[in-house]
Design an enzyme around this catalytic site. Sequence first.
Site, mmCIF file in Angstrom:
data_model
loop_
_atom_site.group_PDB
_atom_site.id
_atom_site.type_symbol
_atom_site.label_atom_id
_atom_site.label_comp_id
_atom_site.label_asym_id
_atom_site.label_seq_id
_atom_site.Cartn_x
_atom_site.Cartn_y
_atom_site.Cartn_z
ATOM 1 N N THR A 235 3.920 3.988 -13.964
ATOM 2 C CA THR A 235 3.458 4.112 -15.355
ATOM 3 C C THR A 235 4.646 4.073 -16.326
ATOM 4 O O THR A 235 5.804 4.252 -15.916
ATOM 5 C CB THR A 235 2.748 5.465 -15.554
ATOM 6 O OG1 THR A 235 3.700 6.505 -15.267
ATOM 7 C CG2 THR A 235 1.538 5.620 -14.636
ATOM 8 N N GLU B 94 2.623 -0.337 -10.667
ATOM 9 C CA GLU B 94 4.054 -0.420 -10.302
ATOM 10 C C GLU B 94 4.874 0.606 -11.093
ATOM 11 O O GLU B 94 6.049 0.397 -11.403
ATOM 12 C CB GLU B 94 4.581 -1.853 -10.425
ATOM 13 C CG GLU B 94 3.743 -2.797 -9.561
ATOM 14 C CD GLU B 94 4.475 -3.950 -8.948
ATOM 15 O OE1 GLU B 94 5.702 -4.023 -9.063
ATOM 16 O OE2 GLU B 94 3.794 -4.788 -8.316
ATOM 17 N N ALA C 157 0.833 -1.210 0.000
ATOM 18 C CA ALA C 157 0.000 0.000 0.000
ATOM 19 C C ALA C 157 0.865 1.255 0.000
ATOM 20 O O ALA C 157 1.302 1.729 1.055
ATOM 21 C CB ALA C 157 -0.946 -0.020 1.200
#
Length: 381
Positions: A364, A362, A123
């Site tokens: 762009t 993870e 997170a």
Amino acid sequence: MELRLSPEESQIAQLAEQVAKDVLAKHADAADHGKFPAGNIAELGATGLLGVKIPTEFGGLGGNNIAAVHAIRALARACPSTAVTVAVTNMVADMILKFGDAAQHAKFLPNLCNGTWLAGSFALSEPSAGSDAASLRTRAEKVDGGYRLNGEKLWITSGDVAGVVLVLAKTDPAAGARGISAFLLQPGMEGFSVGRHEEKLGLLGSSTVSLAFSDVFVPDANRLGPEGIGFEIAMVALDGGRCGIGAQAIGMGEAALRVIATAVEARKKGDRTLGTDQGAQFRVADVATRLDAGWLLVLRAASLRDAGKKMAKEAAMAKVFATEAGNFAAQQAVALSQGAALDRHSPAARLLRDVRVSRIYEGTSEIQRLVIARHLAASVS
Ligand code: CAA
């Protein structure tokens, strides 16, 4: 870089291919209709593939990064939703192994690796901190015996099904990236709640949710690593994770290539098949070449990581190229499947929907290019 697999790497790759074929492929359609692949996770837990790099004493396979990318690629060919769930679980387990203490290893790793828990979750992203990860606002305030967490996380893979969530939070808001620490939260902690389930374009079997923390007390024993190294933990996790997402995209691209081969075979044009039509041949050649190039970049990044070398630039190169190659493959599969791809659950349409997010999560494609350019600039200055 050694392209030939060691016996151990080969064994793990074969194991993943077998489970993908025997188990995951059968449930891929249910996953694409929104069913979280809990059965797949249980089977994978029995094999150790939820913790490819985790020592066998904790229920993992004691493998390396090369083995891990082979495993994720094989799983993604059969069920991309399962592959991303497993990739994130592996990433979280790796970080607990690398930065955790003996008590944390004993508490978290076996449950993550053997499938007792459906997933591990990572997170980092927040409503106002996606690409600019260091600007996160979740606050961890030091209190007696632990920390009090307040904040919100967004787009969290497996956040509702995970047995442990690695949460990045600010312990020193004035210190920028160096004021971030990492915490291991568990469902049931008071004040920790799951919010909205995202209605996604693809990867419908993987769960993506928001998380909220309202005065969640997290004991000192659940801080991962020293205070202030949370951003480094996140970046080290993502360097490995980006290899995994690259591998996932290659697996999906290879599945698309199979769809293309079937479409080419099936469609007759007079006395010629599309396979002998030069337009189709060129597309097939381009798809296969881009996938191979992407896979080689993934292998290079993984082998550098196995050698203990810095590989942030190579991981970014692997992710941007492999995910764009996977997307290209799925687009060509749709083009060559023609009318059959109008069914949104057809193999080509599913792959197109599933592969799109690999260019986003993870980091762009734009962030990968930024990472590459920064490293190049640093190396010439
Ligand atoms: N390894 C170790 N340390 C690193 C590092 C790496 N790869 N990259 C940066 N760092 C360190 C730097 O050395 C620096 O340390 P010092 O302060 O001690 O010098 C510190 O981290 C800050 O680095 P930067 O100044 O480069 O940080 P930045 O704020 O400019 O951000 C960024 C860099 C690359 C843009 C980063 O914010 C980033 O990666 N953003 C994308 C976030 C992302 O990928 N989110 C994905 C969410 S997770 C997910 O999607 C999982 C899922 O569910 C599927």
